[in-house]
Structures are given as structure tokens and as C-alpha cells.
Design a protein around this motif. Structure first.
Motif, PDB file in Angstrom:
ATOM      1  N   ALA A  30       2.966  11.068  -3.755  1.00  0.00           N
ATOM      2  CA  ALA A  30       1.629  10.493  -3.531  1.00  0.00           C
ATOM      3  C   ALA A  30       1.750   9.048  -3.055  1.00  0.00           C
ATOM      4  CB  ALA A  30       0.803  10.582  -4.809  1.00  0.00           C
ATOM      5  N   ASN A  31       2.210   8.899  -1.822  1.00  0.00           N
ATOM      6  CA  ASN A  31       2.285   7.606  -1.153  1.00  0.00           C
ATOM      7  C   ASN A  31       1.153   7.560  -0.135  1.00  0.00           C
ATOM      8  OD1 ASN A  31       4.659   7.308  -2.601  1.00  0.00           O
ATOM      9  ND2 ASN A  31       5.978   7.878  -0.886  1.00  0.00           N
ATOM     10  N   PHE A  32       0.167   6.704  -0.357  1.00  0.00           N
ATOM     11  CA  PHE A  32      -0.991   6.670   0.540  1.00  0.00           C
ATOM     12  C   PHE A  32      -1.614   5.285   0.544  1.00  0.00           C
ATOM     13  CE2 PHE A  32      -2.366   8.071  -3.621  1.00  0.00           C
ATOM     14  CZ  PHE A  32      -3.620   7.515  -3.846  1.00  0.00           C
ATOM     15  N   ILE A  33      -2.441   5.031   1.554  1.00  0.00           N
ATOM     16  CA  ILE A  33      -3.057   3.716   1.693  1.00  0.00           C
ATOM     17  C   ILE A  33      -4.533   3.847   2.029  1.00  0.00           C
ATOM     18  CG2 ILE A  33      -0.905   2.651   2.440  1.00  0.00           C
ATOM     19  CD1 ILE A  33      -1.911   2.656   5.298  1.00  0.00           C
ATOM     20  N   GLU A  34      -5.279   2.804   1.720  1.00  0.00           N
ATOM     21  CA  GLU A  34      -6.688   2.688   2.093  1.00  0.00           C
ATOM     22  C   GLU A  34      -6.809   1.594   3.137  1.00  0.00           C
ATOM     23  OE1 GLU A  34     -10.582   0.688   0.111  1.00  0.00           O
ATOM     24  OE2 GLU A  34      -9.564   2.180  -1.160  1.00  0.00           O
ATOM     25  N   VAL A  35      -7.450   1.908   4.259  1.00  0.00           N
ATOM     26  CA  VAL A  35      -7.638   0.962   5.352  1.00  0.00           C
ATOM     27  C   VAL A  35      -9.128   0.688   5.504  1.00  0.00           C
ATOM     28  CG1 VAL A  35      -7.127   0.488   7.797  1.00  0.00           C
ATOM     29  CG2 VAL A  35      -5.595   1.941   6.463  1.00  0.00           C
ATOM     30  N   ASP A  36      -9.474  -0.512   5.947  1.00  0.00           N
ATOM     31  CA  ASP A  36     -10.886  -0.908   5.963  1.00  0.00           C
ATOM     32  C   ASP A  36     -11.699  -0.297   7.089  1.00  0.00           C
ATOM     33  OD1 ASP A  36      -9.933  -2.298   8.162  1.00  0.00           O
ATOM     34  OD2 ASP A  36     -10.815  -4.217   7.571  1.00  0.00           O
ATOM     35  N   ARG A  37     -11.098   0.575   7.907  1.00  0.00           N
ATOM     36  CA  ARG A  37     -11.832   1.256   8.981  1.00  0.00           C
ATOM     37  C   ARG A  37     -11.114   2.554   9.332  1.00  0.00           C
ATOM     38  NH1 ARG A  37     -12.074  -3.583  12.536  1.00  0.00           N
ATOM     39  NH2 ARG A  37     -11.808  -4.478  10.468  1.00  0.00           N
ATOM     40  N   ASP A  38     -11.839   3.448   9.948  1.00  0.00           N
ATOM     41  CA  ASP A  38     -11.283   4.731  10.370  1.00  0.00           C
ATOM     42  C   ASP A  38     -10.484   4.522  11.654  1.00  0.00           C
ATOM     43  OD1 ASP A  38     -10.721   7.278  11.234  1.00  0.00           O
ATOM     44  OD2 ASP A  38     -12.715   8.078  10.825  1.00  0.00           O
ATOM     45  N   LEU A  39      -9.182   4.652  11.560  1.00  0.00           N
ATOM     46  CA  LEU A  39      -8.312   4.444  12.721  1.00  0.00           C
ATOM     47  C   LEU A  39      -8.252   5.663  13.625  1.00  0.00           C
ATOM     48  CD1 LEU A  39      -5.319   2.675  10.930  1.00  0.00           C
ATOM     49  CD2 LEU A  39      -7.073   1.596  12.343  1.00  0.00           C
ATOM     50  N   SER A  40      -8.655   6.812  13.131  1.00  0.00           N
ATOM     51  CA  SER A  40      -8.418   8.065  13.846  1.00  0.00           C
ATOM     52  C   SER A  40      -9.262   8.225  15.101  1.00  0.00           C
ATOM     53  CB  SER A  40      -8.682   9.256  12.916  1.00  0.00           C
ATOM     54  OG  SER A  40     -10.059   9.343  12.589  1.00  0.00           O
TER      55      SER A  40
END
Length: 536
Positions: A500-510
Motif C-alpha cells: 500500500a504505497n500511494f499518494i494524494e495529489v492536489d489535482r487530477d493529473l489523469s
């Protein structure tokens, strides 16, 4: 759709719901929620409704992601952890993003080193770093430091600027040092040394300079890992591992203080990049399989074949007007034998190549190894800034990763000559089906953030479709990195059973919106289910 989990895995687990989760899993590209076990594994990935129902049934703690963009932790395919950490704690910084005039550099060095706690962090040498000093000559340093050896690292880590004391203590003939292949030696009109040395010419100094104590190495590596967490990195390839670094990393992991998956590329050659003798490096490679720990994988070899296409050195091995390799710029002559040897041991080789000639020779060596061992490990060409058009199809054919780095240079302006030699052609690589990963080549205190350097690639990678390009880049940053090191069954995507290696980013990069990669900020980083960085 949701993956299944066992009752045992849900004991003391944590549920995460209401996220926009880019999984990098082709079978289930998107999810809303997941459950992380107490041991740090994803156990259930699916909808918020499904996960919440399970959480209520099993009395699991629930964390609301509040519609934030979640993605797998980033894999940085090329870092220099110890170099970055020591630069942060032990060097005077003279300017890493500009060409500094000689007088300004000398004044700044004197000002910063007087009473500075880190100027003499170990030994009695004074250490500094800079991108480049204009008109460098050791005489400017000799006046201020007649007896103290001064070593300034420059040229993106490929050159040194030394005063007379450092030259003499390292064993250079200041008046008449001999020329050598694969080297740059700055000379005065009378042939004596200016003190500027690049590539193989730096070997004497880098083997002679004092080595830091283990407590300082540990401090430097701890800082480097924490700084990578801020960039959303949860796994990385250390591109120039030596004995000092590997021993420290192993001890940190045994003590439970290493929250990073590290793939350590032990240097085969040349000596200068490891700052360790060839004999010691060979011994380290011979016992590499006995040095693995839970988070330190030692199945990797580093070879630097040529230099860098930077002014004034231009030490990259290109092709001459007749299409022949510029062999006088190569750093070693036994590349094929080395690749075959370590390929048969099941070790992945990362070969530094910045010129078209070096890239061709590296692919030739990999082809020779593959003819003897068809099912051998996937190897890598590091940097890939100089690739002849005839070589692109060979990456897929030889199961070789095109490791693109440094990311900070992808969209940077260079001089006309430098720019012509730095061509990271992502569309061409992808059109030939090459396996591509991305690295920062981080080795200085400045940011190792990978995302900003990818902004200018989004449209090209997606053949005009920015959404497609963004998703391809995200895969290169995550699952492709795990594939490159042979760990894609364990990490690299958000799937049940993986770490469970994951990150939260302040915007949707996809979606690939204009400016998204450039302006994105990592808000939180989790490693094996534990928060290791929070911007708050």
C-alpha cells in the motif's frame, strides 16, 4: 467490481473511501476506495459502497478521501541519495542553476565557509558545489585557501574544480599531468593544470577525498529519503551505490528506519562515480546477493559508458561523420564482457549513455548477452538523450528499458549545441513499443520533484490527446518503474495483494489539463499504509 479479501487481512485494517483513485491497473483502471491491512497491503479495491459495507461489517476504521486524486507511489528510476544528502549537509552551495563568475564564487565560498557548521563536516577538505564557474583557475582559490584542499563539484556531477592543495594531495602532477581517454583536463597556456577536471580525470581526487563517518552518512540518507517522500516517491533506483552507502542502508532497514523501496545499482565502473576502488567494488558485486534486506534489493549493476553533452566538456560518445563510435570518449573497454557476466548472474545492468555511439554499443552488449542467455533479466539504458534513429526498435527487441532522465532537463532551454545533443524522444520510443521509465537524476539539495518536468511532454506522448498522454506518463512513473526492477507483482499499482504505497495529489493529473503536471503538489505520501509525508 472489487477484489476479494480474507477475514484475517481485515484485522486492524483501515478503509479509504470517496477518492478518485487512479490505480495503474489495466484490469481496473479506476476505483473509489480500498482497504489497507495492518501489514501494509491493499486487500480490497473497488467502490466506496462495497468498501464501506465491508468496513461496517468488520468494524474497520474509515478514512474519507473527500474526492481527492489518489495514485500509486512514484518510482524514481534514477537518484543519487548519498550525493544529494551530503550536498545538503556538507557542501557550500555556490549556484546550481547558473554559470557563476569566478570572483563571485570565491567570495561566496569564503563567506559561507567562515564559521559554517557544515563546511568541514568531515576531514579537513572544504567541499562545495556549483553548476559551472566562468573562467575558473585554481589561483583564485589558492589565495584564500593556500593549505586547505578545496573541491567544488560541478558539471552536473561530472567535473571537479580543485585548488592546488587538493590537486597535490590527490597525486596530480600540477605541471604536467598526462592526458587520458574519457577525460577532460583544463590547462593553462603553459600546459599546467587550471584545476578543472572532468570524467575519468576526477578519479584521483574522488578516491583521495576524506569519507564521511557512518553517522553522517545515515543523516544524509535519512534526509534524502524524507525529501523524496515530499515528492511522492515511495521507491527508487539508487544509481551509484558503494560499500559505505549499502552498509548504512542495510543497517537503517534492520533498525526499521527505511521507509522506501530501494534498488541499489552497485557500481562496476568507473571508480570515480562510486568514490571507491575497482577492487572494492568488484568484491561488493560478488557478494551482492548476501546484502539484500526487506527494502534494499541489490540485484543491480551500474556502468557509466560515456560523459555528458554539456559545455565545455562534450564528453558524450557520439558517432563520427563515418558513423563510427567515438571510442576515445568511452570510459571502459570491457562492456560486453561485464554485461554478459552479470546477466548470467541474473543482475540488471543500468548503462549510462548520453551519446548515440554509447547507446549503440550498450545495445550491442545487451544483444550479445541475450544471445547467450535468452531469458536473462531486463537491462536499462540510462538517460537516452542521444539515440540514433536506427536504435529505437532494438529497445523492445532486446527487452531493454529506456530510462529517461534527468526529468528537470526535459523542457529546459540549452545552448544550440547542447540542445541538439539532448533529445529525449518519448514519442519515438513509444511508437517502437519500448518500455520507458522516468528518473530525476537527483543529486543536489534542490527539488527531486518529477512532475513539473513532464508538463511539456503530455501532448506529444499522447499523439495530441492530452488525456491519453497524461495516463501514459502516470504509468511510466508507477507501474513501469516496478516492471523495470522486476517487482510489478508486489508494487507499482493499487491492487489487492500489493504494497500500500500511494499518494494524494492536489489535482487530477489523469486528464492532462494544461499546467496540471507543472503546478501539481503532493499532499500526502503513504508507505506500506503508513503516512510518511503530509503537507499539512
Amino acid at each position: 467490481m472489487a477484489s476479494r479479501q480474507s477475514v484475517a487481512e481485515l484485522q486492524d485494517a483501515t478503509a479509504y473511501i470517496n477518492g478518485r483513485v487512479f490505480t495503474a491497473d489495466e484490469k481496473q483502471p479506476w476505483a473509489e476506495a480500498f482497504i489497507v491491512s495492518a501489514s501494509g497491503l491493499f486487500t480490497l479495491v473497488g467502490s466506496s459502497e462495497t468498501v464501506l459495507a465491508t468496513a461496517r461489517e468488520r468494524h474497520i476504521v474509515v478514512h474519507d478521501l473527500r474526492s481527492q486524486f489518489i495514485m500509486p507511489g512514484i518510482h524514481d528510476a534514477h537518484v543519487h541519495l548519498l550525493m544529494a544528502g551530503l550536498s545538503r549537509f556538507s557542501n557550500v552551495h555556490l549556484g546550481l542553476d547558473e554559470v557563476v563568475p569566478m570572483a563571485q564564487a570565491t567570495a561566496k565560498l569564503q563567506s559561507a565557509s567562515c564559521g559554517c557548521e557544515y563546511a568541514h563536516a568531515f576531514g579537513r577538505w572544504l567541499s562545495a558545489d556549483v553548476f559551472r564557474i566562468e573562467g575558473f583557475d585554481r589561483s583564485a582559490l589558492d589565495e584564500a585557501y593556500p593549505d586547505t584542499p578545496v573541491m567544488i563539484r560541478a558539471g552536473a556531477g561530472h567535473s571537479l574544480l580543485l585548488n592546488t592543495a587538493a590537486l597535490r594531495e590527490s597525486g596530480y602532477d600540477v605541471s604536467n599531468e598526462s592526458d587520458m581517454k574519457g577525460a577532460y583536463i583544463g590547462r593553462r597556456p603553459d600546459g599546467s593544470l587550471t584545476g578543472e577536471l572532468a570524467e575519468l580525470a576526477t578519479t584521483k581526487a574522488l578516491l583521495s577525498c576524506p569519507k564521511p563517518p557512518l553517522v553522517h552518512v545515515r543523516r544524509a540518507l535519512k534526509y534524502a529519503v524524507q525529501r523524496l517522500h515530499r515528492a511522492g516517491v515511495t521507491s527508487c533506483q539508487e544509481a551509484a551505490t558503494n560499500t559505505l552507502m549499502l552498509n548504512t542502508l542495510r543497517q537503517m532497514d534492520h533498525d526499521g528506519h527505511l521507509q522506501m523501496d530501494l534498488y541499489t545499482h552497485i557500481v562496476y565502473a568507473p571508480e570515480f562515480i562510486a568514490e571507491e576502488s575497482q577492487g572494492e567494488l568488484t568484491q561488493l558485486l560478488d557478494r551482492a546477493d548476501t546484502l539484500k534486506t526487506r527494502h534494499v534489493d541489490t540485484r543491480f549493476v551500474k556502468i557509466i559508458l560515456d560523459g555528458v553533452p554539456l559545455n565545455p566538456y562534450y564528453t558524450q560518445a557520439g558517432l563520427d561523420k563515418d558513423g563510427k563510435v567515438e571510442e576515445h570518449k568511452l570510459f571502459l573497454q570491457d562492456l560486453e564482457e561485464a554485461i554478459i557476466r552479470y546477466d548470467q548472474r541474473g543482475m540488471t545492468c543500468k548503462i549510462h549513455c548520453t551519446g548515440e555511439g554509447a547507446t549503440r554499443l550498450a545495445l550491442d552488449a545487451i544483444e550479445a548477452a541475450r544471445s547467450r542467455n535468452p531469458n536473462g533479466p531486463r537491462h536499462e539504458i540510462a538517460h537516452c538523450s542521444g539515440v540514433n534513429s536506427a536504435e529505437y526498435p532494438r529497445f523492445r527487441a532486446l527487452n531493454t528499458t529506456a530510462e529517461m532522465s534527468p526529468a528537470v532537463f526535459f523542457c529546459q532551454s540549452f545552448s544550440a549545441q547542447e540542445g541538439a545533443l539532448m533529445d529525449w524522444n518519448f514519442p519515438m520510443m513509444l511508437s517502437h513499443g519500448a518500455h520507458v521509465s522516468i528518473g530525476s537524476d537527483w543529486g543536489v539539495p534542490e527539488s527531486p520533484d518529477l512532475l513539473p518536468g513532464l508538463e511539456g511532454l503530455v501532448a506529444g506522448v499522447g499523439s495530441g490527446d492530452r488525456g491519453k498522454g497524461a495516463k501514459l506518463l502516470l504509468r511510466m512513473l508507477t507501474l513501469a518503474g516496478a516492471e523495470a526492477v522486476g517487482r510489478d507483482k508486489e508494487t507499482g499499482s493499487i491492487e489487492a495483494g500489493k504494497r500500500a504505497n500511494f499518494i494524494e495529489v492536489d489535482r487530477d493529473l489523469s486528464a492532462g489539463e494544461q499546467g496540471a503536471f507543472r503546478d501539481a503538489q503532493v499532499r500526502r505520501t503513504w508507505f506500506e499504509g503508513e503516512i510518511v509525508f503530509s503537507a499539512a
